[in-house]
Write an enzyme that holds these catalytic residues in place. Structure first.
Site, PDB file in Angstrom:
ATOM      1  N   THR A  57       0.846  -1.204   0.000  1.00 36.07           N
ATOM      2  CA  THR A  57       0.000   0.000   0.000  1.00 36.07           C
ATOM      3  C   THR A  57       0.877   1.248   0.000  1.00 36.07           C
ATOM      4  O   THR A  57       0.635   2.202  -0.751  1.00 36.07           O
ATOM      5  CB  THR A  57      -0.925  -0.011   1.241  1.00 36.07           C
ATOM      6  OG1 THR A  57      -1.693  -1.218   1.214  1.00 36.07           O
ATOM      7  CG2 THR A  57      -1.842   1.185   1.270  1.00 36.07           C
ATOM      8  N   SER A  59       5.361  -6.629  -2.262  1.00 41.79           N
ATOM      9  CA  SER A  59       5.044  -6.719  -0.833  1.00 41.79           C
ATOM     10  C   SER A  59       5.504  -8.061  -0.259  1.00 41.79           C
ATOM     11  O   SER A  59       5.482  -9.080  -0.959  1.00 41.79           O
ATOM     12  CB  SER A  59       3.528  -6.575  -0.656  1.00 41.79           C
ATOM     13  OG  SER A  59       3.156  -6.805   0.674  1.00 41.79           O
ATOM     14  N   GLY A  60       5.888  -8.051   1.025  1.00 42.91           N
ATOM     15  CA  GLY A  60       6.449  -9.249   1.653  1.00 42.91           C
ATOM     16  C   GLY A  60       5.447 -10.336   1.996  1.00 42.91           C
ATOM     17  O   GLY A  60       5.707 -11.521   1.804  1.00 42.91           O
ATOM     18  N   CYS A  92      -9.147  -6.248   1.639  1.00 39.60           N
ATOM     19  CA  CYS A  92      -9.325  -4.898   2.176  1.00 39.60           C
ATOM     20  C   CYS A  92     -10.793  -4.507   2.211  1.00 39.60           C
ATOM     21  O   CYS A  92     -11.173  -3.575   2.878  1.00 39.60           O
ATOM     22  CB  CYS A  92      -8.572  -3.886   1.335  1.00 39.60           C
ATOM     23  SG  CYS A  92      -6.911  -4.406   1.041  1.00 39.60           S
TER      24      CYS A  92
HETATM   25  N1  PLP Z   1      -1.793  -4.143  -4.277  1.00 40.06           N
HETATM   26  C1  PLP Z   1      -2.372  -5.328  -4.484  1.00 40.06           C
HETATM   27  C2  PLP Z   1      -2.658  -5.770  -5.885  1.00 40.06           C
HETATM   28  C3  PLP Z   1      -2.719  -6.137  -3.412  1.00 40.06           C
HETATM   29  O1  PLP Z   1      -3.317  -7.311  -3.625  1.00 40.06           O
HETATM   30  C4  PLP Z   1      -2.449  -5.680  -2.102  1.00 40.06           C
HETATM   31  C5  PLP Z   1      -2.862  -6.474  -0.924  1.00 40.06           C
HETATM   32  O2  PLP Z   1      -3.857  -7.124  -0.918  1.00 40.06           O
HETATM   33  C6  PLP Z   1      -1.816  -4.435  -1.947  1.00 40.06           C
HETATM   34  C7  PLP Z   1      -1.507  -3.698  -3.055  1.00 40.06           C
HETATM   35  C8  PLP Z   1      -1.463  -3.916  -0.589  1.00 40.06           C
HETATM   36  O3  PLP Z   1      -0.311  -4.528  -0.101  1.00 40.06           O
HETATM   37  P1  PLP Z   1      -0.005  -4.534   1.478  1.00 40.06           P
HETATM   38  O4  PLP Z   1      -1.009  -5.439   2.109  1.00 40.06           O
HETATM   39  O5  PLP Z   1       1.392  -5.038   1.571  1.00 40.06           O
HETATM   40  O6  PLP Z   1      -0.113  -3.124   1.941  1.00 40.06           O
END
Ligand code: PLP
Length: 388
Positions: free
Chosen positions: A74, A200-201, A326
């Site tokens: 994010t 992302s990790g 989310c």
């Molecule tokens: N972008 C995509 C396509 C995602 O699927 C997600 C998480 O579900 C994110 C961004 C956000 O990543 P993070 O959970 O590491 O903030």
């Protein structure tokens, strides 16, 4: 033997790999020094971070100095859009695909308040952005195009390399959110023609709250966080050393058997899709049939609401989701399914099943059997309610 519960929500998050955990543990205790400190212990932590940066850079074909660690996907997405907009700009037009994660869509919306002209790119019924649409919508004042590598809900892979080639020809910065695709297939920033890329990790069996933004050398990006010299003054704040080393270890582990594991998961995914479609009438597969994430199956079942379906699956010992983690609990139909042209009614019955390292054939077969019964029962209930 079948182990319950069956976790089929690997797009939401993955369990931490034991090798990543082992790599992290010393940095929670013995190796606790601040990596900015001048003494030996600080230098050792700094070296661990720089080794991790090299590993991540290597995975995506970047130079280590083009990798900036962040607090997750994010943050990387927010930084890509907002960081680009904070530099003085003549260009005020931004193109963003309509099926992006909210980590891209919301900052894009915020940029409208700052006088940017944000245009949403349409997708077809399989959730694919047409590169010709990108080409025809780029204007002389287009600053940025943002199209994700793989959609987190329906799993469709985008023609990123082709879109990137068009952006490069027209001298437009190209960002791709590769959070879902990273480590599932080789991702090379040069082959994909991206200038900015988010990863992302916790989607790759690494820790939560850590990720990275790739920034191609020469792209002028404002700082995301002021208040420290960390990450070359662009992302101030004491570095999350355990998270960063765990993230890199997870990427290393994933790359070791990436090909075999992706093959295995896509076989399971196909088994899942084929048996759902042959055993449940009016089961609609969403997303592109071939160009999709190796671990993603996404369906809508006519006449079935998503929430009771997920609750019934939970009771049967299967963890799944409707789409984006989310938006869990939201009654709004998914913006992705809406952009693909589904009706509100159909979109409300969405089910995303995402396979992972621990998923077995038995688990897939059990899930399909339970799903069959549940959909049948929910349809019976809703038709008796209709005629009551
Ligand atoms: N972008 C995509 C396509 C995602 O699927 C997600 C998480 O579900 C994110 C961004 C956000 O990543 P993070 O959970 O590491 O903030």
């Amino acid at each position: 033997m079948l182990n319950l519960p069956i976790y089929l929500d690997h797009a939401a998050t993955t369990p931490l790999h034991e090798a990543a955990l082992a790599e992290m543990l010393p940095y929670f205790s013995r190796e606790f020094a601040n990596p900015a400190a001048i003494y030996t212990a600080g230098a050792e932590c700094r070296e661990a971070v720089e080794r991790a940066r090299e590993v991540i850079a290597d995975q995506i074909g970047a130079r280590p100095e083009e990798v900036y660690f962040t607090g997750g996907g994010t943050e990387a997405d927010n930084w890509a859009l907002k960081g680009l907009a904070t530099k003085p700009r003549e260009r005020r037009h931004i193109l963003v695909s309509s099926i992006e994660h909210s980590a891209v869509l919301e900052p894009a919306r915020a940029l409208i308040e700052q006088g940017f002209d944000v245009e949403l790119l349409p997708v077809d019924s399989q959730g694919t952005v047409d590169p010709n649409e990108v080409d025809s919508r780029i204007q002389p004042n287009t600053l940025l195009v943002s199209v994700m590598h793989a959609n987190n809900e329906v799993g469709t892979l985008q023609p990123v390399a082709e879109i990137g080639r068009i952006c490069r020809e027209k001298d437009v910065v190209f960002h791709s959110d590769a959070v879902q695709g990273f480590c599932k297939a080789p991702l090379n920033v040069n082959e994909l023609n991206v200038d900015l890329m988010s990863i992302s990790g916790h989607k790759i069996y690494g820790p939560k709250g850590v990720g990275a933004l790739y920034v191609r050398r020469g792209v002028r990006l404002g700082a995301f966080m002021e208040g420290g010299e960390q990450e070359r003054g662009k992302r101030g704040g004491t570095l999350n050393v355990p998270g960063i080393v765990g993230f890199a270890k997870a990427a290393e582990v994933a790359s070791a058997d990436q090909f075999e594991e992706s093959e295995r998961q896509s076989r399971l995914r196909n088994r899942l899709i084929d048996s759902v479609q042959s055993s449940i009438p009016n089961a609609r597969l969403n997303g592109h049939r071939e160009a999709r994430l190796t671990n993603n199956a996404h369906f809508c079942f006519e006449g079935v609401e998503g929430e009771p379906l997920l609750l019934a699956l939970d009771m049967a010992g299967v963890y799944a989701s409707a789409g984006s983690a989310c938006h869990a609990g939201s009654t709004e139909p998914s913006h992705v399914l809406m952009a693909m042209g589904l009706s509100v009614e159909t979109a409300r019955g969405a089910l995303r099943l995402t396979i992972g390292r621990s998923t077995t054939e038995e688990a897939v077969d059990y899930t399909v059997e339970r799903l069959c019964e549940i959909v049948h029962n929910l349809r019976k209930l809703s038709s008796s309610a209709t005629f009551a």
